[in-house]
Scaffold this active site. Structure first.
Site, PDB file in Angstrom:
ATOM      1  N   GLU A 114      35.450  32.844  36.774  1.00 44.95           N
ATOM      2  CA  GLU A 114      35.336  34.155  36.449  1.00 44.95           C
ATOM      3  C   GLU A 114      35.503  34.246  34.881  1.00 44.95           C
ATOM      4  OE1 GLU A 114      36.932  38.718  36.928  1.00 44.95           O
ATOM      5  OE2 GLU A 114      38.205  36.972  37.700  1.00 44.95           O
ATOM      6  N   CYS A 138      36.064  38.190  42.141  1.00 46.42           N
ATOM      7  CA  CYS A 138      37.511  38.051  42.195  1.00 46.42           C
ATOM      8  C   CYS A 138      38.080  39.306  42.797  1.00 46.42           C
ATOM      9  CB  CYS A 138      38.322  37.957  40.783  1.00 46.42           C
ATOM     10  SG  CYS A 138      39.792  37.593  40.816  1.00 46.42           S
ATOM     11  N   LYS A 175      30.835  42.812  38.316  1.00 43.14           N
ATOM     12  CA  LYS A 175      31.688  43.178  39.188  1.00 43.14           C
ATOM     13  C   LYS A 175      31.864  44.536  39.434  1.00 43.14           C
ATOM     14  CE  LYS A 175      36.832  41.764  38.823  1.00 43.14           C
ATOM     15  NZ  LYS A 175      37.878  41.100  38.064  1.00 43.14           N
TER      16      LYS A 175
END
Length: 553
Positions: free
Chosen positions: A45, A150, A114
């Protein structure tokens, strides 16, 4: 249609803000992936910016530099070279995203953002990023790949959306920081997502230290039947080629390397070592200095420093006063010798006397006590900072979490320093870590094998030695009692009534709560240190300094 796929996982150690250096890491990894015949190279990430970048991403020039670096890396992916799934801050249409970018055929081929931004514990991504829309799969050579980032896998929604929109395989870039026993939590989480979607998942996690966070790597792959296909090492940079085949039930990863998982105090030790090494080196220090008192905390920190940097980069200084015992002098010297470090003795009697003489007229008629004790500690702190200034070594401070919880530390004295490897380690665990290290063969560490901490340091009663015959238990409960109370108050926000129900004395519990609250101002001024527990002081446990609330037992 492609039925075979080689995916290279890059578990590397980027540095926050070092866009050019991180890009160079990516280039080197791409060359290795190409030599291995990989089709796709996957990074962790926010690799280009480093993770977590915090408010650095609010600077437009930094985001521009990150995006330019990504576009330059795209040039590597032409002429049949491996594609890259790289990660970076990404500005688009007036918004700023945490993004995963597919680079293929010399260009930016696809971008995904994200969706679920964490805003708890050490995370405050909603402060700096905009949430993306629910992501759809990326089409890579006819394969529909889902790329949750994530936090996106910590709830069901994103993975279910990807499965419903046709994803065949899930690849998750992570910046998941270490804390005690977290690897099992991650594995169980991924098992849940794989079970819900019936899709295999690649979990690739960053490694390295960033301020108070340590990222442990430990990347892994689960097949759709929840079998573990591969496990990468903890606390080490690594590259791993995974080979995939499309069968009647979807994509399957062939079995690959499975690294040994570190357990218990071995895992904590390696986290402290990596966090120390990266904090020192990434902040461009060549060496460290610390006060070696002959006590357990400084001995453990010295051993961690040697394991992180090597004995030639560690300078230990004994700073004796009239209350320093002969045992402490002997034990500090023995510890330094076992570790192979430079060891100096700098007595503090004269500078302490100078302070007391200067303050004598003002203090006349008062009772001698903690003020005079703290002058000893502050003298030691000043001397260590002078050594740091003169020789350019970072001062390591050595207070444990038990002491920092209740303020058993001297501001501008033994709290002086640039970094604290055991800041988030309770005293009981400090003893256990010392015993573990004395049994270790030193694998993966820079220091010598076994018996680096003299046994008497572990077995003797702990003391600050600021007055005659002093022990820590003159002021504090036994550490097993104190640490159990603190575990409740700090880690779990347990009520005082529940702590008393566990068998603790009501007066002791109330006193420890009071000490915990009034020491907040000290902790705000403490050096950073490695996060180990669920609730580390600092960014994770944020109590007000001015605080009139007290629970009752």
């Amino acid at each position: 249609m492609v039925d075979n796929l080689k995916i290279m996982l890059a578990q590397l150690n980027p540095t926050v803000g070092a866009v050019a250096a991180n890009s160079d890491l990516a280039r080197t990894a791409h060359a290795e992936a190409a030599a291995a015949g990989a089709d796709l190279l996957v990074f962790t990430e926010l690799f280009i910016s480093g993770y977590p970048p915090e408010d650095l991403v609010l600077k437009p020039a930094f985001v521009d530099a990150c995006q330019e670096a990504v576009k330059n890396l795209a040039e590597l992916t032409g002429n049949g070279s491996p594609a890259m799934l790289i990660t970076s801050p990404w500005a688009e249409d007036g918004k700023l995203y945490n993004a995963a970018i597919l680079l293929e055929d010399g260009k930016v081929d696809a971008v995904r953002f994200k969706y679920d931004l964490p805003n708890y514990g050490v995370f405050d991504e909603k402060r700096v990023f905009d949430p993306g829309p629910a992501p759809g799969p990326i089409n890579f050579r006819g394969i529909r790949i889902g790329v949750p980032i994530c936090e996106d896998i910590w709830t069901e929604e994103t993975c279910e959306t990807l499965e419903e929109t046709g994803a065949e395989l899930l690849i998750v870039p992570n910046g998941s920081p270490f804390e005690r026993d977290k690897q099992d939590v991650r594995l169980n989480l991924v098992v849940a997502r794989v079970t819900e979607t019936n899709l295999p998942m690649i979990y690739v996690n960053q490694v390295g230290g960033q301020d108070e966070l340590v990222f442990d790597g430990a990347s892994f792959v689960l097949n759709a039947d929840r079998s573990l296909a591969c496990q990468m090492p903890e606390f080490e940079e690594a590259m791993l080629l995974t080979e995939w085949t499309r069968g009647p039930d979807g994509w399957v990863c062939a079995g690959a390397d499975t690294a040994r998982q570190l357990l218990g105090y071995e895992e904590i030790w390696h986290a402290c070592v990596l966090g120390t090494r990266d904090y020192v080196r990434k902040n461009r220090f060549e060496s460290v200095v610390l006060g070696l008192s002959g006590g357990i905390d400084s001995a453990v920190v010295a051993a961690m420093a040697v394991d992180a940097l090597g004995p030639d980069k560690v300078h230990c200084v004994m700073l004796p006063y009239e209350y320093t015992s002969s045992d402490s002098l002997e034990d500090a010297e023995a510890c330094a010798k076992a570790l192979g470090v430079r060891y100096d003795v700098v007595p503090i009697s004269e500078p302490v006397a100078g302070f007391l003489n200067s303050l004598g007229p003002m203090f006349e008629g008062t009772t001698e006590g903690v003020t005079e004790e703290n002058i000893q500690s502050r003298t030691r702190g000043a001397i260590l900072m002078a050594i740091s200034n003169k020789f350019g070594s970072m001062v390591l401070t050595t207070g444990n979490k038990s002491e920092m919880s209740v303020g058993y530390a001297t501001l501008y004295g033994d709290m002086n320093g640039g970094f604290n490897p055991i800041k988030d380690v309770y005293k009981s665990d400090v003893y256990a870590l010392a015993s573990w290290r004395n049994q270790s063969d030193g694998t993966g560490l820079e220091g010598p094998a076994r018996r680096v901490i003299p046994e008497r340091i572990i077995s003797k009663a702990p003391s600050a030695e600021l007055r005659p015959d002093q022990t820590d238990q003159d002021s504090l409960p036994e550490y097993d009692v104190l640490d159990d109370i603190l575990d409740g108050l700090v880690e779990s926000e347990t009520s005082l009534a529940d702590l008393v129900a566990k068998g603790h004395d009501p007066a002791v519990v109330e006193r420890i709560q009071h000490l915990l609250y009034i020491a907040e101002y000290k902790r705000r001024q403490a050096a950073p240190g490695v996060k180990i527990t669920r609730r580390a002081f600092g960014k994770e446990r944020r109590y007000p300094i001015t605080n009139g609330f007290r629970d009752k037992a």
